[in-house]
Write an enzyme that holds these catalytic residues in place. Structure first.
Site, PDB file in Angstrom:
ATOM      1  N   CYS A   1      12.859 -35.371  69.154  1.00 15.57           N
ATOM      2  CA  CYS A   1      13.473 -34.137  69.666  1.00 15.57           C
ATOM      3  C   CYS A   1      13.758 -34.214  71.161  1.00 15.57           C
ATOM      4  CB  CYS A   1      12.610 -32.926  69.332  1.00 15.57           C
ATOM      5  SG  CYS A   1      11.171 -32.678  70.388  1.00 15.57           S
TER       6      CYS A   1
ATOM      7  N   CYS B   1      14.301 -26.572  71.609  1.00 10.94           N
ATOM      8  CA  CYS B   1      13.278 -26.803  70.582  1.00 10.94           C
ATOM      9  C   CYS B   1      13.699 -26.049  69.331  1.00 10.94           C
ATOM     10  CB  CYS B   1      11.928 -26.303  71.074  1.00 10.94           C
ATOM     11  SG  CYS B   1      10.701 -26.155  69.772  1.00 10.94           S
TER      12      CYS B   1
ATOM     13  N   HIS C   1       3.016 -34.941  65.246  1.00 16.20           N
ATOM     14  CA  HIS C   1       3.805 -34.183  66.223  1.00 16.20           C
ATOM     15  C   HIS C   1       4.075 -35.013  67.477  1.00 16.20           C
ATOM     16  CE1 HIS C   1       5.981 -30.571  66.733  1.00 16.20           C
ATOM     17  NE2 HIS C   1       5.424 -30.261  67.878  1.00 16.20           N
TER      18      HIS C   1
ATOM     19  N   THR D   1       4.899 -22.317  68.496  1.00 15.83           N
ATOM     20  CA  THR D   1       6.334 -22.583  68.423  1.00 15.83           C
ATOM     21  C   THR D   1       6.939 -21.964  67.163  1.00 15.83           C
ATOM     22  OG1 THR D   1       6.031 -24.650  69.602  1.00 15.83           O
ATOM     23  CG2 THR D   1       8.011 -24.469  68.256  1.00 15.83           C
TER      24      THR D   1
ATOM     25  N   TYR E   1       8.006 -35.984  69.103  1.00 20.73           N
ATOM     26  CA  TYR E   1       8.541 -35.893  70.457  1.00 20.73           C
ATOM     27  C   TYR E   1       9.386 -37.120  70.832  1.00 20.73           C
ATOM     28  CZ  TYR E   1       6.204 -31.578  71.827  1.00 20.73           C
ATOM     29  OH  TYR E   1       5.836 -30.263  71.931  1.00 20.73           O
TER      30      TYR E   1
HETATM   31 FE1  SF4 Z   1      10.104 -28.238  69.056  1.00 19.02          FE
HETATM   32 FE2  SF4 Z   1      10.221 -30.862  69.379  1.00 19.02          FE
HETATM   33 FE3  SF4 Z   1       7.992 -29.719  68.427  1.00 19.02          FE
HETATM   34 FE4  SF4 Z   1      10.252 -29.885  66.968  1.00 19.02          FE
HETATM   35  S1  SF4 Z   1       8.980 -31.610  67.686  1.00 19.02           S
HETATM   36  S2  SF4 Z   1       8.909 -28.119  67.163  1.00 19.02           S
HETATM   37  S3  SF4 Z   1      11.808 -29.565  68.507  1.00 19.02           S
HETATM   38  S4  SF4 Z   1       8.882 -29.477  70.465  1.00 19.02           S
HETATM   39 FE    FE Z   2       6.379 -28.573  70.535  1.00 17.97          FE
END
Ligand code: SF4
Ligand code: FE
Length: 493
Positions: free
Chosen positions: A300, A100, A293, A191, A297
């Site tokens: 990522c 991440c 968000h 995060t 996903y």
């Molecule tokens: Fe982490 Fe994925 Fe969230 Fe980006 S989208 S902060 S890489 S979990």
């Molecule tokens: Fe996340």
């Protein structure tokens, strides 16, 4: 300074006075701490890739505020093309880090704030949108990492924020002053919080009038007075403290980071306040941030999935099992699942539309479907990876054993000789150490420190599965579908 390099980013963190605690102690030099550093390296990749000409189109964008070239992580999406490039950028970063890389929460917060503040101002005549644009320009100009923080501790889930026994279990406005607000509370499992220069705080759920003081959104520096963070531990994290640790880490260079962020009466000047009591917009901000968000996903986790599939294929090759038809079929299944996630990320971007502010937002139904799939498919991908890898990924002796020259055999064999003899496999394809490396990588991603970023985060990050199901129900238009069925079946009432 439009674009920082990874090294400049790391140096910029040293200038912050962020208060960090871990294992019950204050960590002063957190930038070089072996448990924290891989997560910093991971964010640094978002800077280095932006400076690499071959990734310029994905990693950078033209600011709608200044017309300057900026890192895409600080960009407000101007088209469906921008939304797609965002997902592709995240897949790329996932491929390069298998982790991440943390910077997306800020990007998703910027885009949710940009459109929501515009609509709050329209209704209430406030000037949140202008304040936010000014803040964002500062972020873009200095190429900063901003943590988008939404999740409150929430206490007793059956009680509204104002009804909690402890009023701090949702972050709130404790005091209103002429020049700003004082806030109190915390945000959980944030995060990249320690690695961020600033934070953007958003409410965690839709609010009612009684919860007015909890409908609050603002930006603040990560080292603001009264702000501190307690680092979240991860499986196998203390392996990073072992001297000379390398192979056993699985992913030595990169990792994710989550922390509890505490606001112990922090003063926020008016210029950084973007919502202060407009409870009827809390739901909109949450829905948009979560939607962005959930789209993220589909990028990522797919990039990380690419590395997992590659590792499983290598493990099969190193075991001498790569020609077996069931192995080939498992790799096909993993690829199918991974590309389905990507298809959802691209689809919700392609079906995006302009908001009233002019910025672009994803199709919310498809973004929620994307994340709902992410709560399942990485688990199946990991299950298949473990199947292919074999039990050795969790039963192997340590790196120190493989390197040990302690004599244990009758013919003078060392522990290292014995390990290398009995764990050798397809010698023509790999050394025993390479085999070890790929198995430790799979251990790390399936069960170790990186599991937080690939497995459990796939379940709970960007909202737990039920949160998406509520959105899918809301957006799924069952009434419209009933009408379709009635029409075809000849029912006319
Ligand atoms: Fe982490 Fe994925 Fe969230 Fe980006 S989208 S902060 S890489 S979990
Ligand atoms: Fe996340």
């Amino acid at each position: 300074m439009a674009l920082m390099t990874g090294t400049q980013y790391i140096e910029s963190l040293r200038r912050l006075n962020t208060r960090v605690y871990m294992f019950g102690e204050k960590i002063d030099n957190w930038v070089d701490h072996p448990i924290i550093r891989p997560s910093i390296n991971c964010v640094a990749v978002t800077y280095d890739l932006a400076n690499d000409p071959q990734y310029e189109d994905l990693m950078t964008a033209t600011s709608n505020l200044t017309g300057k070239k900026i890192n895409r992580f600080a960009h407000i999406h101007q088209s469906t093309e921008d939304l797609k490039k965002k997902v592709k950028m995240q897949r790329l970063c996932g491929q390069k880090t298998a982790s991440c890389f943390q910077r997306c929460v800020g990007m998703d917060a910027f885009n949710a704030e940009y459109s929501t503040t515009f609509e709050i101002d329209k209704k209430y005549g406030t000037d949140y949108h202008e304040r936010f644009k000014k803040f964002l320009e500062f972020v873009q100009e200095n190429d900063l990492v901003v943590d988008g923080a939404m999740t409150d501790p929430k206490g007793n889930r059956s009680l509204a924020p104002h009804a909690q026994e402890d009023p701090d279990l949702f972050l709130r406005i404790k005091e209103r002053r002429a020049d700003g607000i004082v806030v109190r509370g915390a945000k959980c499992h944030q995060t990249g919080s320690i690695n961020s220069h600033w934070h953007i705080i958003m409410p965690t759920q839709a609010m009612r009038e009684e919860d007015k003081n909890y409908a609050v959104s603002f930006a603040c520096p990560s080292d603001a007075e009264g702000l501190y963070m307690i680092y979240g531990r991860q499986a196998c994290d203390t392996r990073k403290l072992e001297e000379g640790a390398d192979v056993d880490l699985g992913n030595k260079q990169y990792g994710g980071q989550e922390a509890l962020v505490v606001f112990d009466d922090v003063f926020i000047p008016n210029e950084y306040v973007f919502m202060a009591g407009e409870y009827d917009f809390a739901g909109m901000l949450v829905e948009r941030f979560a939607g962005f968000h959930r789209q993220s996903y589909g990028g990522c986790k797919v990039g990380v999935g690419d590395v997992v599939i590659g590792a499983a294929a290598l493990a099969a090759e190193y075991n001498g099992a790569d020609k077996a038809s069931h192995i080939k079929d498992k790799l096909i299944e993993m690829t199918h699942l991974n590309e389905t996630l990507y298809a959802c990320g691209i689809a919700c971007s392609t079906e995006g539309h302009a908001t009233e502010s002019g910025s672009y937002i994803i199709d919310l139904l498809l973004a929620n479907v994307c994340k709902q799939n992410v709560t399942r498919f990485p688990y199946e991908i990991v299950r298949l990876a473990e199947d292919i890898a074999g039990g050795l990924m969790v039963t192997m002796p340590s790196e120190k054993d493989f390197k040990s020259d302690l004599v244990v055999g009758k013919n003078g064999e060392t522990i290292g000789d014995v390990c290398n003899k009995y764990f050798a496999a397809n010698a023509g394809k790999c050394s025993t150490e390479d085999r070890l490396r790929i198995l430790r990588f799979l251990e790390n991603i399936c069960l170790g420190a990186s599991a937080v970023g690939y497995r459990t985060e796939s379940m709970h990050g960007a909202g737990s599965p039920q949160a998406q199901r509520i959105m899918i129900q809301r957006q799924g238009n069952i009434e419209g579908k009933k009408q379709l069925a009635k029409h075809i079946a000849g029912i006319h009432k």
